[in-house]
Write an enzyme that holds these catalytic residues in place. Structure first.
Site, PDB file in Angstrom:
ATOM      1  N   HIS A  55      28.203 -19.604  25.906  1.00  0.00           N
ATOM      2  CA  HIS A  55      28.784 -18.842  27.014  1.00  0.00           C
ATOM      3  C   HIS A  55      28.489 -19.649  28.280  1.00  0.00           C
ATOM      4  CE1 HIS A  55      27.681 -15.666  24.103  1.00  0.00           C
ATOM      5  NE2 HIS A  55      28.711 -15.006  24.564  1.00  0.00           N
ATOM      6  N   ASP A  58      24.913 -19.257  29.229  1.00  0.00           N
ATOM      7  CA  ASP A  58      23.863 -19.801  28.341  1.00  0.00           C
ATOM      8  C   ASP A  58      23.435 -21.164  28.872  1.00  0.00           C
ATOM      9  OD1 ASP A  58      24.390 -17.657  26.667  1.00  0.00           O
ATOM     10  OD2 ASP A  58      25.616 -18.827  25.275  1.00  0.00           O
ATOM     11  N   MET A  89      33.488 -24.746  20.568  1.00  0.00           N
ATOM     12  CA  MET A  89      33.954 -23.461  21.128  1.00  0.00           C
ATOM     13  C   MET A  89      33.127 -23.094  22.351  1.00  0.00           C
ATOM     14  SD  MET A  89      32.774 -20.080  21.178  1.00  0.00           S
ATOM     15  CE  MET A  89      32.199 -19.107  19.789  1.00  0.00           C
ATOM     16  N   GLU A 182      37.786 -11.730  19.370  1.00  0.00           N
ATOM     17  CA  GLU A 182      36.764 -11.220  18.451  1.00  0.00           C
ATOM     18  C   GLU A 182      36.630  -9.705  18.582  1.00  0.00           C
ATOM     19  OE1 GLU A 182      33.040 -13.261  18.768  1.00  0.00           O
ATOM     20  OE2 GLU A 182      31.938 -11.698  17.675  1.00  0.00           O
ATOM     21  N   LYS A 184      35.080  -5.852  17.601  1.00  0.00           N
ATOM     22  CA  LYS A 184      33.843  -5.168  17.216  1.00  0.00           C
ATOM     23  C   LYS A 184      34.061  -3.675  17.442  1.00  0.00           C
ATOM     24  CE  LYS A 184      28.830  -5.324  17.964  1.00  0.00           C
ATOM     25  NZ  LYS A 184      27.722  -5.885  18.772  1.00  0.00           N
ATOM     26  N   GLU A 218      34.087 -11.609  12.868  1.00  0.00           N
ATOM     27  CA  GLU A 218      32.651 -11.736  12.592  1.00  0.00           C
ATOM     28  C   GLU A 218      32.266 -10.837  11.429  1.00  0.00           C
ATOM     29  OE1 GLU A 218      29.641 -11.796  15.737  1.00  0.00           O
ATOM     30  OE2 GLU A 218      28.458 -10.365  14.571  1.00  0.00           O
ATOM     31  N   HIS A 221      30.667  -7.485  12.378  1.00  0.00           N
ATOM     32  CA  HIS A 221      31.485  -6.506  13.093  1.00  0.00           C
ATOM     33  C   HIS A 221      32.440  -5.769  12.155  1.00  0.00           C
ATOM     34  CE1 HIS A 221      30.768  -9.000  16.990  1.00  0.00           C
ATOM     35  NE2 HIS A 221      29.655  -8.569  16.428  1.00  0.00           N
ATOM     36  N   ASP A 246      32.903 -16.169  12.864  1.00  0.00           N
ATOM     37  CA  ASP A 246      31.481 -15.920  13.137  1.00  0.00           C
ATOM     38  C   ASP A 246      30.817 -15.442  11.854  1.00  0.00           C
ATOM     39  OD1 ASP A 246      31.716 -16.672  15.751  1.00  0.00           O
ATOM     40  OD2 ASP A 246      31.296 -14.690  16.613  1.00  0.00           O
ATOM     41  N   ASP A 256      24.389  -3.773  14.947  1.00  0.00           N
ATOM     42  CA  ASP A 256      24.886  -5.139  14.731  1.00  0.00           C
ATOM     43  C   ASP A 256      23.702  -6.057  14.408  1.00  0.00           C
ATOM     44  OD1 ASP A 256      26.572  -7.382  14.783  1.00  0.00           O
ATOM     45  OD2 ASP A 256      26.386  -7.620  16.946  1.00  0.00           O
ATOM     46  N   ASP A 258      23.433  -9.136  12.762  1.00  0.00           N
ATOM     47  CA  ASP A 258      23.517 -10.594  12.977  1.00  0.00           C
ATOM     48  C   ASP A 258      22.467 -11.365  12.172  1.00  0.00           C
ATOM     49  OD1 ASP A 258      25.616 -10.184  14.779  1.00  0.00           O
ATOM     50  OD2 ASP A 258      24.328 -10.288  16.543  1.00  0.00           O
ATOM     51  N   ASP A 292      27.007 -16.992  13.986  1.00  0.00           N
ATOM     52  CA  ASP A 292      26.669 -16.131  15.123  1.00  0.00           C
ATOM     53  C   ASP A 292      25.603 -15.155  14.656  1.00  0.00           C
ATOM     54  OD1 ASP A 292      26.516 -14.843  17.476  1.00  0.00           O
ATOM     55  OD2 ASP A 292      28.416 -13.789  17.327  1.00  0.00           O
TER      56      ASP A 292
HETATM   57  C1  GLT Z   1      27.322 -11.786  21.541  1.00  0.00           C
HETATM   58  C2  GLT Z   1      28.089 -11.062  20.468  1.00  0.00           C
HETATM   59  C3  GLT Z   1      28.828 -11.972  19.576  1.00  0.00           C
HETATM   60  C4  GLT Z   1      29.900 -12.748  20.253  1.00  0.00           C
HETATM   61  C5  GLT Z   1      29.398 -13.672  21.271  1.00  0.00           C
HETATM   62  C6  GLT Z   1      30.550 -14.278  22.024  1.00  0.00           C
HETATM   63  S1  GLT Z   1      28.204 -13.022  22.290  1.00  0.00           S
HETATM   64  O1  GLT Z   1      26.172 -12.356  21.011  1.00  0.00           O
HETATM   65  O2  GLT Z   1      27.176 -10.254  19.728  1.00  0.00           O
HETATM   66  O3  GLT Z   1      29.344 -11.315  18.479  1.00  0.00           O
HETATM   67  O4  GLT Z   1      30.510 -13.549  19.283  1.00  0.00           O
HETATM   68  O5  GLT Z   1      30.760 -13.685  23.265  1.00  0.00           O
HETATM   69 MN    MN Z   2      27.390  -9.473  15.925  1.00  0.00          MN
HETATM   70 MN    MN Z   3      30.267 -12.908  17.240  1.00  0.00          MN
END
Ligand code: GLT
Ligand code: MN
Ligand code: MN
Length: 390
Positions: A55, A58, A89, A182, A184, A218, A221, A246, A256, A258, A292
């Site tokens: 980002h 970041d 990206m 993306e 979510k 993702e 998500h 992702d 979420d 991750d 991600d």
């Molecule tokens: C954030 C989010 C991710 C996105 C990123 C891109 S930022 O961490 O949870 O799923 O992909 O903005």
């Molecule tokens: Mn996520």
């Molecule tokens: Mn993501």
């Protein structure tokens, strides 16, 4: 070293925010120190990654003066060159600053929408300067709790205005850049607009330049929404819209998470890798494979690099398993296309004649229905490949 260790040819990437995650959550403070971007580049290269994503904030702190921005970007570029990493990206942080508490592109205050567009244009410039070819939009704050605050159709229309605006910006500047949206379903908002990849795919078809815009699904998500991630990705691939992905892991019904790729729902992870790699003999996905995800809060910095290596190794192990599965004669036999020369030509491309031929076909429904499909055998064979006994 073994055959599952990553190489540059694998196209694995991580975000600065992923390995740089400090473990802060709504209930607790950071457990790890922040990592500087240049140090992260060095460590990712040591782990065998190919790319690093970011980002705007970041890399360049929010509100940093131009001279500081330029110095930071210069140092980052030389770290990329020294360690042989690329930036496939980039994206904009449109969620952390309090100005985005009502959303960014969909916010009710026009000044917020103006600020979001301006920040996105600057971040696009930054991404392009670093060599990014894909630009992700994750509308984390584009949603509601008090849903009466706007007509949801207004949110859709405002998001379209913003993306059309930014597509024109990219075109005017002649940037070689595509957008990836993306989805979510929720978190950090109670409900987020465009909650799934399917919603995004339709929305793209309503844009002024749909050819410039694809999706960035993702794992976590789509799984949060209880959906099959593999089916969503497949639909995007079939539409030529899988611009980025992702990868991580998630259990249905949770926040979420991750997690490290493949660490939950190994079956879905296997089916996903099989699809992406085209081990069935289909066209593979050739874009970046982005993780991600972040390390568990239990970890110190060493654990972060264990996490990163784990994501990449699991992907490669699953790829090898998928290749073996699709080369297995029993599998090929069970999933071989059922061909019927009399019926196949009637099934696509309507004509009145085909319709009457279809009506005239002798089909005995009970006879057709009697045939067992051997999917128990197929699925068990998949489990045995997955569990490493084949
Ligand atoms: C954030 C989010 C991710 C996105 C990123 C891109 S930022 O961490 O949870 O799923 O992909 O903005
Ligand atoms: Mn996520
Ligand atoms: Mn993501």
């Amino acid at each position: 070293m073994d055959t599952f260790d990553p190489t540059l040819a694998d196209r694995f990437s991580f975000g600065l925010w992923t390995v740089g995650n400090t473990g802060r959550d709504p209930f607790g403070e950071a457990v790890r120190a922040p990592l500087s971007p240049t140090y992260t580049v060095r460590k990712l290269a040591e782990c065998g990654a190919w790319g690093v994503n970011l980002h705007d904030n970041d890399l360049v702190p929010f509100g940093a003066p131009a001279s500081e921005r330029d110095r930071i970007v210069r140092e980052f570029k030389s770290a990329l060159a020294e360690h042989g990493l690329c930036v496939p990206m980039a994206t904009t942080n449109l969620f952390s600053h309090p100005i985005f508490k009502d959303g960014a592109f969909s916010a009710n205050d026009p000044k917020v929408r103006a600020f979001a567009l301006r920040k996105s244009m600057d971040a696009i410039d930054l991404g392009v300067e670093l060599g990014a070819r894909t630009y992700v939009f994750w509308g984390g704050r584009e949603g509601t709790e008090a849903d009466a605050c706007r007509d949801p159709r207004t949110a859709v229309a405002r998001t379209r205005d913003a993306l059309d605006f930014l597509c024109e910006y990219v075109r005017e500047r002649r940037y070689d850049l595509r957008f990836a949206l993306e989805a979510k379903p929720n978190e950090p908002r109670g409900d987020i607009y465009f909650p799934t990849t399917g919603h995004m795919l339709h929305f793209i078809s309503t844009l002024a330049h749909p050819e410039m815009v694809g999706v960035n699904p993702e794992v976590a998500h789509e799984t949060m929404a209880g959906l099959s991630f593999t089916h969503g990705v497949a639909q995007a691939m079939e539409a030529g819209k899988l611009f980025h992905i992702d990868l991580n892991a998630q259990r249905i019904g949770r926040y979420d998470q991750d997690f490290r790729f493949g660490s939950e729902d190994v079956r879905q992870a296997f089916l996903l890798v099989r699809l992406l790699e085209g081990t069935m003999g289909t066209e593979p996905y050739r874009g970046p494979l982005h993780f991600d995800a972040h390390a568990y809060r239990s970890e110190d910095e060493a654990g972060v690099w264990d996490f990163a290596r784990g994501c990449m190794r699991t992907y490669k192990i699953l790829k090898a398993r998928a290749q073996a599965f699709d080369a297995d004669p029993l599998v090929r036999e069970i999933i071989a296309d059922v061909k019927d020369a009399a019926v196949d030509p009637l099934l696509a491309g309507y004509t009145r004649e085909k319709a009457s031929s279809l009506r005239a076909l002798a089909i005995d429904p009970s006879a057709v229905a009697k045939r067992g499909l051997r999917y128990e055998q197929l699925d068990q064979r998949m489990m045995e490949h997955l569990l490493g006994v084949r």
